[in-house]
Design an enzyme around this catalytic site. Structure first.
Site, short mmCIF file in Angstrom:
data_model
loop_
_atom_site.label_atom_id
_atom_site.label_comp_id
_atom_site.label_asym_id
_atom_site.label_seq_id
_atom_site.Cartn_x
_atom_site.Cartn_y
_atom_site.Cartn_z
N SER A 185 93.21 -44.70 111.85
CA SER A 185 93.82 -45.05 113.12
C SER A 185 93.66 -43.90 114.12
CB SER A 185 95.29 -45.43 112.90
OG SER A 185 95.80 -46.13 114.01
N GLU A 279 92.53 -57.25 112.73
CA GLU A 279 93.31 -56.23 113.44
C GLU A 279 92.76 -56.01 114.85
OE1 GLU A 279 92.93 -52.11 112.38
OE2 GLU A 279 91.20 -52.53 111.09
N HIS A 309 96.15 -53.47 109.19
CA HIS A 309 95.57 -52.25 109.76
C HIS A 309 95.70 -51.11 108.74
CE1 HIS A 309 94.79 -49.08 112.70
NE2 HIS A 309 96.01 -48.58 112.51
#
Length: 337
Positions: A185, A279, A309
């Site tokens: 991320s 996602e 995610h």
């Protein structure tokens, strides 16, 4: 969806008991299969607890701090690790890090891991169930960076912390070709920003890097931010877009934090990208992989169906997350990192 040739000598565990066969089935999972029952159950819990909590918070510093404190509290209860796993603190100039060693890792190699959390939450302690497995799968010590967080600091501070951690590995005598950098991320974005900063400064690059659902485009402009807004089990699209606007405000387009979106990726080490097809970060992860390959970088891209995610981080609950460690290890073996 998988782009890139599979390793020719992928390792498979030898299973003789029922428990071993169950583990072997999990590790053998590949992209393209429907999500497991455990994953579907976990998604409901994650959506009801994690995503709903984030959605209710105000778009203010106070809201960010509330989520930060909640995850810090959660970290107290996710520290379990089996025998043979050791955690040791590592001071750095402006922050700290944590060494994670599972079993008897190769001390000549190292893996610098940059956690996710939108640049405002997350910690090595929260990621311990993930990092000890990463150390075990890759047979190397993991240096999990506890970089400085928003709102007290900025993503630029986090980039400086990543540079300091990388310098530490070089100062300890690690050959750059035996260093791997990984992140998920925001940590995936930080991974690419670190690589591109090292390249600009003509510093030695690591042997390989991997990005799990990287937040490549801080301005959240790709189509999947709207197209997958309802199917993303964890991230509220509008919350991430607000964060991105905040981080980018007043910054020049050639700023290192914008680099993963538009910079020249040529000359980077082998890269692995992993995403979920449902996602909101899917399109930018796919785009980064395609641009890297077009720039001549050895690239592997995996797209798993309908998973949360950064699903490998939820490996305690999602079997596909455990399988991801095998894929990461095979990627590193393939390129000799």
């Amino acid at each position: 969806m998988t782009l890139g040739t599979r390793p020719q000598h992928a390792l498979r565990p030898i299973a003789t008991t029922r428990a071993e066969r169950r583990v072997a089935r999990v590790l053998a999972m590949e992209p393209g299969s429907p999500p497991s029952l455990q994953a579907r159950i976990a998604h409901r819990v994650i959506r009801a607890v994690g995503r709903s909590f984030w959605e209710r918070l105000p778009d203010t510093d106070a809201g960010l701090v509330r989520l930060q404190r909640a995850t810090d509290l959660l970290a107290r209860y996710v520290q379990s690790a089996p025998r043979g796993v050791a955690f040791a603190p590592q001071p750095l100039p402006h922050c700290s890090a944590e060494w994670v060693r599972a079993g008897a890792p190769d001390e000549d190699a190292a893996l610098l891991y940059l956690h996710g959390g939108g640049y405002f939450f997350g910690s090595p302690r929260l990621y311990r169930p993930f990092t000890w497995r990463l150390s075990a799968a890759t047979a190397r010590p993991v240096l999990a960076l506890d970089y400085r967080l928003v709102p007290e600091h900025t993503p630029a501070d986090a980039l400086q912390d990543a540079l300091d951690a990388y310098d530490l590995l070089l100062e300890r005598g690690h050959d750059p070709s035996r260093i791997v950098v990984g992140g998920d991320s925001a940590g995936g974005h930080l991974t690419l920003a670190l690589l591109l900063t090292l390249k600009r400064r003509e510093r030695p690059l690591p042997g390989a890097a991997f990005c799990l659902s990287p937040w490549v485009d801080l301005m959240c402009s790709s189509e999947s931010h709207s197209g997958n807004a309802r199917t993303d089990h964890l991230i509220p699209a509008d919350k991430l877009a607000w964060l991105g606007r905040r981080y980018c405000e007043g910054r020049a387009e050639d700023d290192a934090l914008f680099a993963p979106l538009r910079d020249d990726l040529s000359g980077l080490p082998p890269l692995m990208f992993v995403a979920s097809g449902t996602e909101i970060l899917r399109d930018e992860t796919r785009d980064a992989a395609e641009r890297a390959r077009a720039a001549g970088v050895e690239t592997v891209y995996q797209e798993w169906d309908d998973l949360v995610h950064v699903f490998p981080v939820f490996c305690d609950f999602i079997p596909e997350g455990k399988a991801a460690f095998r894929h990461i290890a095979e990627f590193l073996r393939r390129f000799g990192a």
